[in-house]
Design a protein around this motif. Structure first.
Motif, PDB file in Angstrom:
ATOM      1  N   GLU A  94      -8.915  -2.073  -2.074  1.00  0.00           N
ATOM      2  CA  GLU A  94      -9.056  -1.425  -0.207  1.00  0.00           C
ATOM      3  C   GLU A  94      -7.265  -0.911  -0.534  1.00  0.00           C
ATOM      4  O   GLU A  94      -8.018   0.478   0.237  1.00  0.00           O
ATOM      5  CB  GLU A  94      -9.328  -2.642   0.798  1.00  0.00           C
ATOM      6  N   TRP A  95      -6.608  -1.368  -1.426  1.00  0.00           N
ATOM      7  CA  TRP A  95      -5.408  -0.031  -0.688  1.00  0.00           C
ATOM      8  C   TRP A  95      -5.706   1.224  -0.956  1.00  0.00           C
ATOM      9  O   TRP A  95      -4.880   2.453  -0.370  1.00  0.00           O
ATOM     10  CB  TRP A  95      -4.416  -0.968  -1.294  1.00  0.00           C
ATOM     11  N   LYS A 147      -8.047   3.352  -0.566  1.00  0.00           N
ATOM     12  CA  LYS A 147      -9.244   4.460   0.317  1.00  0.00           C
ATOM     13  C   LYS A 147      -8.195   4.666   1.023  1.00  0.00           C
ATOM     14  O   LYS A 147      -7.091   4.513   1.865  1.00  0.00           O
ATOM     15  CB  LYS A 147      -9.795   2.837   1.415  1.00  0.00           C
ATOM     16  N   LYS A 179       0.729  -1.158  -0.034  1.00  0.00           N
ATOM     17  CA  LYS A 179      -0.055   0.085  -0.197  1.00  0.00           C
ATOM     18  C   LYS A 179       1.323   0.955  -0.300  1.00  0.00           C
ATOM     19  O   LYS A 179       0.522   2.134  -0.637  1.00  0.00           O
ATOM     20  CB  LYS A 179      -0.992  -0.189   0.955  1.00  0.00           C
ATOM     21  N   ASN A 222      -5.472  -5.028  -4.758  1.00  0.00           N
ATOM     22  CA  ASN A 222      -6.030  -4.764  -3.544  1.00  0.00           C
ATOM     23  C   ASN A 222      -6.860  -3.430  -3.782  1.00  0.00           C
ATOM     24  O   ASN A 222      -5.722  -2.184  -3.379  1.00  0.00           O
ATOM     25  CB  ASN A 222      -5.196  -4.851  -2.224  1.00  0.00           C
TER      26      ASN A 222
END
Length: 197
Positions: free
Chosen positions: A136-137, A139, A106, A134
């Protein structure tokens, strides 16, 4: 949503991409890639591209002089630098450059955060393997200067809603086989990308 179709190897695929609404076409100048195209062959395609569609050349482990030479032959608009390069390298370039972050964590997403850059999933072969990052990284990260690449298909673009990416970059996700695009997959991808805007 802006879209770049990468790994163009022939005029038919180029025109199919443009007809579907692509903003940019990518040409791979990395000889080890299955999507490699000779600079002179790329130029023949680029000469036929209508105005306001950008041409981007992908480079891996080349010197600034080699990039400049290939850019001059092919007549690309932008050099996509798919490897770690020094500031001195970029100073020597005679063409606009776009850096690529090959993200493994991330934290990598913060590299070059004040510049427009491509963020791709790290693979040893330098991309084109359809590996996804990913999501989600991303966000709580400003994605407005990020061109997202890696494992994108029309079927998973829904996951990107709300992230405000600058652009999307797709290659394997719109192919029938490596180096050859599927017209309907391109249409579907760009239609779905436009729904994110």
């Amino acid at each position: 949503m802006r879209v770049k179709i990468c790994g163009i190897t022939n005029l038919t695929d180029a025109m199919d991409a443009i007809d579907a609404g692509a903003d940019a076409l990518g040409f791979v100048f990395y000889p080890k890639s299955a999507r490699y195209i000779e600079p002179s062959a790329a130029q023949e395609i680029i000469k036929k591209i209508p105005p306001f569609v950008q041409s981007v050349g992908l480079f891996v482990n080349e010197t600034a002089e080699e990039v400049n030479q290939i850019a001059e032959i092919s007549q690309i608009d932008i050099a996509q630098i798919h490897f770690e390069a020094s500031e001195n390298f970029y100073k020597k370039l005679k063409i606009k450059a776009l850096k690529v972050v090959r993200a493994q964590t991330k934290e990598d997403l913060e590299l070059y955060k004040n510049e427009y850059r491509i963020v791709d999933a790290f693979v040893p072969e330098y991309g084109g393997e359809g590996k996804r990052l990913n999501i989600e990284w991303f966000k709580e990260i400003d994605c407005s200067r990020i061109i997202l690449a890696g494992g994108l298909t029309a079927n998973n673009l829904e996951d990107l809603k709300g992230f405000n990416f600058y652009s999307l970059d797709v290659s394997s996700g719109v192919e029938v086989k490596k180096g050859f695009k599927d017209k309907q997959k391109i249409i579907n991808f760009i239609d779905k990308a436009n729904e994110l805007s």
